[in-house]
Motif scaffolding. Structure first.
Motif, PDB file in Angstrom:
ATOM      1  N   LYS A 120     -10.381  14.363  -2.103  1.00 16.36           N
ATOM      2  CA  LYS A 120     -10.770  12.962  -1.964  1.00 16.36           C
ATOM      3  C   LYS A 120      -9.972  12.345  -0.835  1.00 16.36           C
ATOM      4  O   LYS A 120      -8.750  12.419  -0.823  1.00 16.36           O
ATOM      5  CB  LYS A 120     -10.473  12.237  -3.290  1.00 16.36           C
ATOM      6  CG  LYS A 120     -10.818  10.764  -3.292  1.00 16.36           C
ATOM      7  CD  LYS A 120     -12.264  10.520  -3.746  1.00 16.36           C
ATOM      8  CE  LYS A 120     -12.718   9.100  -3.424  1.00 16.36           C
ATOM      9  NZ  LYS A 120     -13.240   8.891  -2.070  1.00 16.36           N
ATOM     10  N   ARG A 121     -10.637  11.764   0.122  1.00 16.04           N
ATOM     11  CA  ARG A 121      -9.910  11.161   1.245  1.00 16.04           C
ATOM     12  C   ARG A 121      -9.195   9.899   0.786  1.00 16.04           C
ATOM     13  O   ARG A 121      -9.806   8.980   0.255  1.00 16.04           O
ATOM     14  CB  ARG A 121     -10.870  10.842   2.393  1.00 16.04           C
ATOM     15  CG  ARG A 121     -10.126  10.318   3.604  1.00 16.04           C
ATOM     16  CD  ARG A 121     -10.950  10.354   4.879  1.00 16.04           C
ATOM     17  NE  ARG A 121     -10.039  10.233   6.013  1.00 16.04           N
ATOM     18  CZ  ARG A 121     -10.112   9.263   6.924  1.00 16.04           C
ATOM     19  NH1 ARG A 121     -11.054   8.358   6.861  1.00 16.04           N
ATOM     20  NH2 ARG A 121      -9.229   9.210   7.912  1.00 16.04           N
ATOM     21  N   HIS A 122      -7.887   9.884   0.998  1.00 15.29           N
ATOM     22  CA  HIS A 122      -7.061   8.749   0.584  1.00 15.29           C
ATOM     23  C   HIS A 122      -6.798   7.884   1.814  1.00 15.29           C
ATOM     24  O   HIS A 122      -6.269   8.356   2.811  1.00 15.29           O
ATOM     25  CB  HIS A 122      -5.740   9.297   0.016  1.00 15.29           C
ATOM     26  CG  HIS A 122      -4.703   8.267  -0.264  1.00 15.29           C
ATOM     27  ND1 HIS A 122      -4.611   7.607  -1.473  1.00 15.29           N
ATOM     28  CD2 HIS A 122      -3.697   7.766   0.502  1.00 15.29           C
ATOM     29  CE1 HIS A 122      -3.604   6.754  -1.439  1.00 15.29           C
ATOM     30  NE2 HIS A 122      -3.023   6.833  -0.250  1.00 15.29           N
ATOM     31  N   VAL A 123      -7.211   6.621   1.752  1.00 13.06           N
ATOM     32  CA  VAL A 123      -6.965   5.749   2.901  1.00 13.06           C
ATOM     33  C   VAL A 123      -6.352   4.433   2.446  1.00 13.06           C
ATOM     34  O   VAL A 123      -6.643   3.928   1.363  1.00 13.06           O
ATOM     35  CB  VAL A 123      -8.255   5.444   3.696  1.00 13.06           C
ATOM     36  CG1 VAL A 123      -8.564   6.547   4.664  1.00 13.06           C
ATOM     37  CG2 VAL A 123      -9.423   5.191   2.770  1.00 13.06           C
TER      38      VAL A 123
ATOM     39  N   MET B 144      -6.261   1.664  12.038  1.00 12.14           N
ATOM     40  CA  MET B 144      -6.005   2.413  13.275  1.00 12.14           C
ATOM     41  C   MET B 144      -7.251   3.145  13.733  1.00 12.14           C
ATOM     42  O   MET B 144      -7.459   3.355  14.923  1.00 12.14           O
ATOM     43  CB  MET B 144      -4.916   3.451  13.040  1.00 12.14           C
ATOM     44  CG  MET B 144      -3.560   2.862  12.854  1.00 12.14           C
ATOM     45  SD  MET B 144      -2.421   4.216  12.572  1.00 12.14           S
ATOM     46  CE  MET B 144      -0.932   3.278  12.341  1.00 12.14           C
ATOM     47  N   GLU B 145      -8.087   3.586  12.786  1.00 13.45           N
ATOM     48  CA  GLU B 145      -9.274   4.350  13.143  1.00 13.45           C
ATOM     49  C   GLU B 145     -10.299   3.498  13.886  1.00 13.45           C
ATOM     50  O   GLU B 145     -10.936   3.963  14.810  1.00 13.45           O
ATOM     51  CB  GLU B 145      -9.917   4.943  11.889  1.00 13.45           C
ATOM     52  CG  GLU B 145      -9.211   6.188  11.442  1.00 13.45           C
ATOM     53  CD  GLU B 145      -9.517   6.558  10.008  1.00 13.45           C
ATOM     54  OE1 GLU B 145     -10.569   6.164   9.491  1.00 13.45           O
ATOM     55  OE2 GLU B 145      -8.674   7.243   9.407  1.00 13.45           O
TER      56      GLU B 145
ATOM     57  N   SER C  77      -8.963   2.979  17.479  1.00 12.92           N
ATOM     58  CA  SER C  77      -8.899   4.072  18.442  1.00 12.92           C
ATOM     59  C   SER C  77     -10.290   4.542  18.850  1.00 12.92           C
ATOM     60  O   SER C  77     -11.269   4.296  18.211  1.00 12.92           O
ATOM     61  CB  SER C  77      -8.101   5.241  17.879  1.00 12.92           C
ATOM     62  OG  SER C  77      -8.724   5.713  16.703  1.00 12.92           O
TER      63      SER C  77
ATOM     64  N   PRO D 137       0.811  -1.220   0.000  1.00 18.37           N
ATOM     65  CA  PRO D 137       0.000   0.000   0.000  1.00 18.37           C
ATOM     66  C   PRO D 137       0.846   1.272   0.000  1.00 18.37           C
ATOM     67  O   PRO D 137       2.001   1.265   0.415  1.00 18.37           O
ATOM     68  CB  PRO D 137      -0.799  -0.107   1.300  1.00 18.37           C
ATOM     69  CG  PRO D 137      -0.028  -1.030   2.170  1.00 18.37           C
ATOM     70  CD  PRO D 137       0.778  -1.927   1.291  1.00 18.37           C
ATOM     71  N   ALA D 138       0.250   2.341  -0.497  1.00 12.31           N
ATOM     72  CA  ALA D 138       0.858   3.672  -0.378  1.00 12.31           C
ATOM     73  C   ALA D 138      -0.029   4.442   0.593  1.00 12.31           C
ATOM     74  O   ALA D 138      -1.057   4.972   0.196  1.00 12.31           O
ATOM     75  CB  ALA D 138       0.916   4.361  -1.731  1.00 12.31           C
ATOM     76  N   PRO D 139       0.352   4.474   1.874  1.00 15.95           N
ATOM     77  CA  PRO D 139      -0.573   4.994   2.886  1.00 15.95           C
ATOM     78  C   PRO D 139      -0.832   6.490   2.797  1.00 15.95           C
ATOM     79  O   PRO D 139      -1.878   6.952   3.237  1.00 15.95           O
ATOM     80  CB  PRO D 139       0.119   4.652   4.212  1.00 15.95           C
ATOM     81  CG  PRO D 139       1.556   4.491   3.868  1.00 15.95           C
ATOM     82  CD  PRO D 139       1.598   3.972   2.466  1.00 15.95           C
ATOM     83  N   LEU D 140       0.115   7.242   2.233  1.00 13.84           N
ATOM     84  CA  LEU D 140      -0.052   8.699   2.207  1.00 13.84           C
ATOM     85  C   LEU D 140       0.093   9.225   0.790  1.00 13.84           C
ATOM     86  O   LEU D 140       0.716   8.592  -0.065  1.00 13.84           O
ATOM     87  CB  LEU D 140       1.000   9.358   3.105  1.00 13.84           C
ATOM     88  CG  LEU D 140       0.850   9.104   4.613  1.00 13.84           C
ATOM     89  CD1 LEU D 140       2.109   9.527   5.353  1.00 13.84           C
ATOM     90  CD2 LEU D 140      -0.369   9.829   5.172  1.00 13.84           C
ATOM     91  N   LYS D 141      -0.463  10.403   0.563  1.00 11.04           N
ATOM     92  CA  LYS D 141      -0.335  11.061  -0.734  1.00 11.04           C
ATOM     93  C   LYS D 141       1.018  11.759  -0.817  1.00 11.04           C
ATOM     94  O   LYS D 141       1.273  12.703  -0.074  1.00 11.04           O
ATOM     95  CB  LYS D 141      -1.463  12.094  -0.869  1.00 11.04           C
ATOM     96  CG  LYS D 141      -2.786  11.474  -1.279  1.00 11.04           C
ATOM     97  CD  LYS D 141      -2.813  11.230  -2.783  1.00 11.04           C
ATOM     98  CE  LYS D 141      -4.233  10.955  -3.257  1.00 11.04           C
ATOM     99  NZ  LYS D 141      -4.291  10.857  -4.724  1.00 11.04           N
TER     100      LYS D 141
ATOM    101  N   TRP E 207      -3.959  -0.465   6.219  1.00  8.71           N
ATOM    102  CA  TRP E 207      -3.455  -0.457   7.604  1.00  8.71           C
ATOM    103  C   TRP E 207      -3.656   0.883   8.283  1.00  8.71           C
ATOM    104  O   TRP E 207      -3.748   0.957   9.510  1.00  8.71           O
ATOM    105  CB  TRP E 207      -2.013  -0.954   7.692  1.00  8.71           C
ATOM    106  CG  TRP E 207      -0.963  -0.144   6.962  1.00  8.71           C
ATOM    107  CD1 TRP E 207      -0.494  -0.373   5.703  1.00  8.71           C
ATOM    108  CD2 TRP E 207      -0.220   0.981   7.461  1.00  8.71           C
ATOM    109  NE1 TRP E 207       0.466   0.541   5.372  1.00  8.71           N
ATOM    110  CE2 TRP E 207       0.671   1.382   6.442  1.00  8.71           C
ATOM    111  CE3 TRP E 207      -0.221   1.695   8.660  1.00  8.71           C
ATOM    112  CZ2 TRP E 207       1.556   2.456   6.586  1.00  8.71           C
ATOM    113  CZ3 TRP E 207       0.662   2.768   8.803  1.00  8.71           C
ATOM    114  CH2 TRP E 207       1.534   3.129   7.773  1.00  8.71           C
ATOM    115  N   GLY E 208      -3.747   1.946   7.508  1.00 12.53           N
ATOM    116  CA  GLY E 208      -4.023   3.249   8.101  1.00 12.53           C
ATOM    117  C   GLY E 208      -5.453   3.303   8.626  1.00 12.53           C
ATOM    118  O   GLY E 208      -5.729   3.802   9.711  1.00 12.53           O
ATOM    119  N   LYS E 209      -6.350   2.741   7.837  1.00 11.14           N
ATOM    120  CA  LYS E 209      -7.764   2.734   8.199  1.00 11.14           C
ATOM    121  C   LYS E 209      -8.003   1.921   9.471  1.00 11.14           C
ATOM    122  O   LYS E 209      -8.856   2.260  10.294  1.00 11.14           O
ATOM    123  CB  LYS E 209      -8.549   2.128   7.016  1.00 11.14           C
ATOM    124  CG  LYS E 209     -10.054   2.247   7.113  1.00 11.14           C
ATOM    125  CD  LYS E 209     -10.534   3.649   6.786  1.00 11.14           C
ATOM    126  CE  LYS E 209     -12.003   3.806   7.183  1.00 11.14           C
ATOM    127  NZ  LYS E 209     -12.371   5.199   7.393  1.00 11.14           N
TER     128      LYS E 209
END
Lengths: 241, 510
Positions: free
Chosen positions: A227-230, A237-238, A241, A31-35, A233-235
């Motif tokens: 556009k929200r990029h998710v 965490m949400e 938490s 994955p590419a977690p960030l833009k 594995w980043g998602k």
């Protein structure tokens, strides 16, 4: 000898295809977690396709960086593309029309390919910075490619090789019939080096070829606010938490 | 450290001859046990650092496509080799972007590729030894993650991504950087990099109100923790007290005042900077960003505006939507992002850069200026690296270059550009970004500023430039500190909104 080469070619092709596909699968799966596009970047998917096309066809970033590397590198790659297309005549029967058309250009491209490679090697040897970052394998790749190009040119301009026989050998291989390969030194060298290139491609820096298409700094659209990029594995965490 | 001297200007910007080892052993202080513990990292180098580091590397290779692709794709062409300001300033070959990447790539090849496992010498692979680890610490803290190399790489390899990965591995085995980690802990605890608590911040803002009143005779407010304000301003905490930063803060406040915009700061979340990016740690990056989300939810604001800060704007523009939902365009079932995005006013860009805010207002005719107030200046503009190469302003690619320049031209009469090879996407880092703005790296900071100082020298000699307009708290601090080494007055460094503040006409628009 013909059997040996047949086995080598089958093996090398297998390594090339399986190795390359597995690397591509790894890149695609990761994955590419960030833009992180290097901006200014296109804001639309179509723009990204254009940017990538300019990178792959024209080497746009390299052009901005250094004209020596760009001119020699582009000359080598463009020539090699022509040479490979020209070689399609050994694998198609009847030969496709456009392949017939480019035959004379492909021939000159062999020469310009060699010039490009030599230009790059001169730079690697004589420019202090580039020499510093070069590993033995960087030099060996150039040697290998120079070997392929010059043995190929030799068959055209110095010695005579029975290319009709070479063609029927490869057409045969494609149908799993092992025919007779002319016993000819430049040809043997040429083919052996090509086998090495195919086999080593997926474990080497030649992975830059598929790699560029997966490079997030070049293939991402610049639209993070719209556009929200998710990523997976980043998602996750949400929800935790 | 006191005897650091600036390198000589190059008469023609030739590429320096290599000086191997020039910057060896000149890395920053390592974080102590307490600082490391505050962020949940081991206090000192763990016994099984070797295995842990390799495991972490494998983990990052699986989690980041950038790392996976960039480790493989480099062909050592050398396109990047003369592009780094730290290489230009120090001539240490390991400060060439490709060589910096290779510090990690060599280890990657040894442990993760067949070629490196079988023929290490041939492909430049090597074991991860203690020396290699120290080398990582040293040279991955001589990269400001400015991305200039990534502009020129034919495969878009971004050394910043590799530096971040290396720093993440280092922190994980107990070798975190003191400066960055200490600051991140302060944000978690108090809400800003300085550790300035709410009451002190309130006092400072009241003091500013008095100062501006004295100066202009007008009641410009500096509100804090105002529920229901339209705009939440998130700005680097240096804006609250440092020179010349504070003059830009006054500029923002005047713009809000003149346009009748209700706004507020948050004492809980009074920091735009996010050093989580510098140390490459997603969890820290996210945790810092979530404070801003919380403040926006608590205060019920409609818009979030970000002050002059380079890396903060990259985080805000590129990462906030992903990390904390500050943005637009979430999926209908994305409860986490929806919760905030339903509150925000999507007639405006979320988040908005203060330059976007001001320029929109100028375009709408909501602001008027007395440009003569800036006539004592011949202004040039330094593009901040993270804004230039990691973000955007406005709707068009490259808006991050045009909008600050448009503002400067709207508020000042004399504006000139520096050498085009040193501006816009080719801009040079100030030399202090990426978590390197610390006194223990003074030599690196002075030397790294060389390319920008050369370009500034040229326009200052030829065109009389006496003001360098900036949109980054780090640039402001770094140049104020380092420019005197090159014979410049520190007072010529200032913010874009400082110029706005000088020229803005208050009071007649109400």
């Amino acid at each position: 000898m013909s059997v040996l080469f047949a086995i080598l070619f089958y093996l090398a092709t297998l390594l090339f295809v399986v190795g390359l596909l597995s690397r591509i699968a790894t890149y695609a799966r990761t994955p590419a977690p960030l833009k992180i596009p290097t901006t200014p970047a296109p804001t639309t998917q179509g723009g990204v396709v254009l940017r990538m096309a300019r990178e792959v066809v024209l080497f746009e970033s390299l052009f901005k960086a250094n004209l020596w590397i760009w001119s020699m590198g582009w000359l080598f790659h463009a020539s090699m593309a022509l040479v490979i297309m020209r070689h399609l005549r050994y694998f198609t029967d009847p030969v496709w029309g456009w392949v017939v058309l480019i035959q004379p250009f492909g021939l000159y491209a062999g020469i310009t390919m060699l010039i490009g490679l030599c230009g790059l090697w001169v730079r690697r040897i004589f420019v202090e910075r580039i020499r510093y970052i070069s590993t033995p394998s960087d030099h060996l790749w150039l040697v290998l490619l120079i070997g392929i190009a010059s043995s190929g040119l030799m068959m055209q301009f110095a010695t005579h090789t029975d290319v009709i026989a070479v063609k029927s050998f490869f057409i045969g291989l494609m149908g799993f019939n092992i025919g007779q390969l002319p016993a000819d030194a430049p040809l043997m060298l040429h083919l052996f080096l090509v086998v090495a290139l195919l086999a080593l491609f997926p474990v080497s820096k030649l992975l830059h070829a598929p790699g560029i298409f997966f490079s997030p700094t070049r293939n991402q659209t610049d639209n993070p606010r719209e556009k929200r990029h998710v990523s997976g594995w980043g998602k996750k965490m949400e929800s935790e938490s | 450290m006191a005897e650091v001297t600036a390198p000589a200007y190059r008469t023609i910007p030739i590429i320096p001859k290599l000086i191997p080892g020039a910057m060896e052993g000149k890395g920053p202080y390592i974080a102590n046990e307490k600082i490391q513990a505050d962020l949940g990292f081991p206090g000192q180098l763990v016994d099984d650092w070797h295995d842990k580091a390799i495991a972490k590397m494998g983990d990052l290779l699986r989690k980041y496509r950038s790392v996976a692709v960039f480790m493989d794709a480099c062909v050592h062409c050398g396109a990047c080799s003369d592009k780094c300001h730290y290489f230009i300033g120090t001539a240490d070959p390991k400060n060439m972007p490709v060589a910096r990447q290779d510090l990690m790539r060599s280890v990657y090849r040894r442990y993760f590729t067949w070629a490196g496992k079988l023929f290490p010498k041939l492909v430049g692979a090597r074991d991860l030894t203690r020396e290699v680890l120290d080398e990582w610490y040293n040279y991955y803290h001589q990269c400001s993650e400015c991305r200039r190399c990534s502009v020129f790489c034919p495969y878009g390899i971004d050394t910043a991504e590799i530096t971040m990965a290396a720093r993440e591995i280092l922190a994980e085995v107990g070798m975190g950087q003191k400066y960055s980690n200490e600051i991140i802990a302060k944000v978690h605890k108090i809400g800003n990099n300085l550790g300035l608590p709410g009451p002190a911040l309130k006092d400072t803002m009241e003091g500013l109100e008095e100062d501006v009143k004295e100066d202009t005779g007008i009641d410009v407010r500096f509100p804090i923790d105002v529920k229901g304000a339209e705009v939440l301003l998130i700005t680097p905490s240096a804006d609250f007290f440092a020179e010349p930063h504070i003059d830009s803060l006054i500029g923002y406040a005047k713009v809000f005042h003149a346009t009748g915009t209700s706004w507020t700061l948050s004492s809980m979340s009074s920091e735009a900077a996010n050093f989580g990016m510098f140390i490459g740690n997603y969890e820290q990056l996210r945790k810092v960003a979530l404070r801003i989300r919380q403040a926006a939810l608590d205060l019920g604001v409609k818009r979030i505006v970000v002050g002059e800060c380079g890396h903060a704007w990259r985080v805000a523009y590129s990462f906030w939507n992903t990390l904390s939902g500050v943005g637009d365009g979430s999926d209908p079932d994305d409860k986490f992002a929806r919760m905030l995005q339903q509150q925000l006013d999507h007639r405006y860009r979320q988040p908005t850069h203060i330059c976007e805010f001001t320029w929109d207002m100028i375009e709408r005719g909501a602001l008027s200026f007395n440009k003569e107030a800036n006539d004592k200046y011949v202004v040039s503009f330094h593009d901040s690296c993270n804004v230039a190469r990691g973000s955007r302003m406005g709707d068009l690619p490259g808006g991050q270059f045009e909008i600050p320049r448009n503002i400067i031209r709207a508020v000042a009469n004399n504006f000139v550009e520096m050498d085009p090879g040193t501006t816009r996407e080719s801009t040079f880092c100030c030399g202090g970004g990426g978590g390197l703005l610390t006194d223990d790296l003074m030599e690196l900071r002075v030397k790294g500023a060389l390319p920008r100082m050369e370009a500034l020298k040229q326009v200052s000699d030829e065109k009389g430039v006496n003001f360098l307009a900036l949109i980054c708290a780090i640039c402001k601090t770094q140049f104020s500190k380092v420019a005197p080494y090159y014979g410049f007055d520190r007072k010529m460094m200032g913010g874009v909104h400082q110029l706005v503040s000088n020229a803005i006409i208050l009071g007649d628009k109400q």
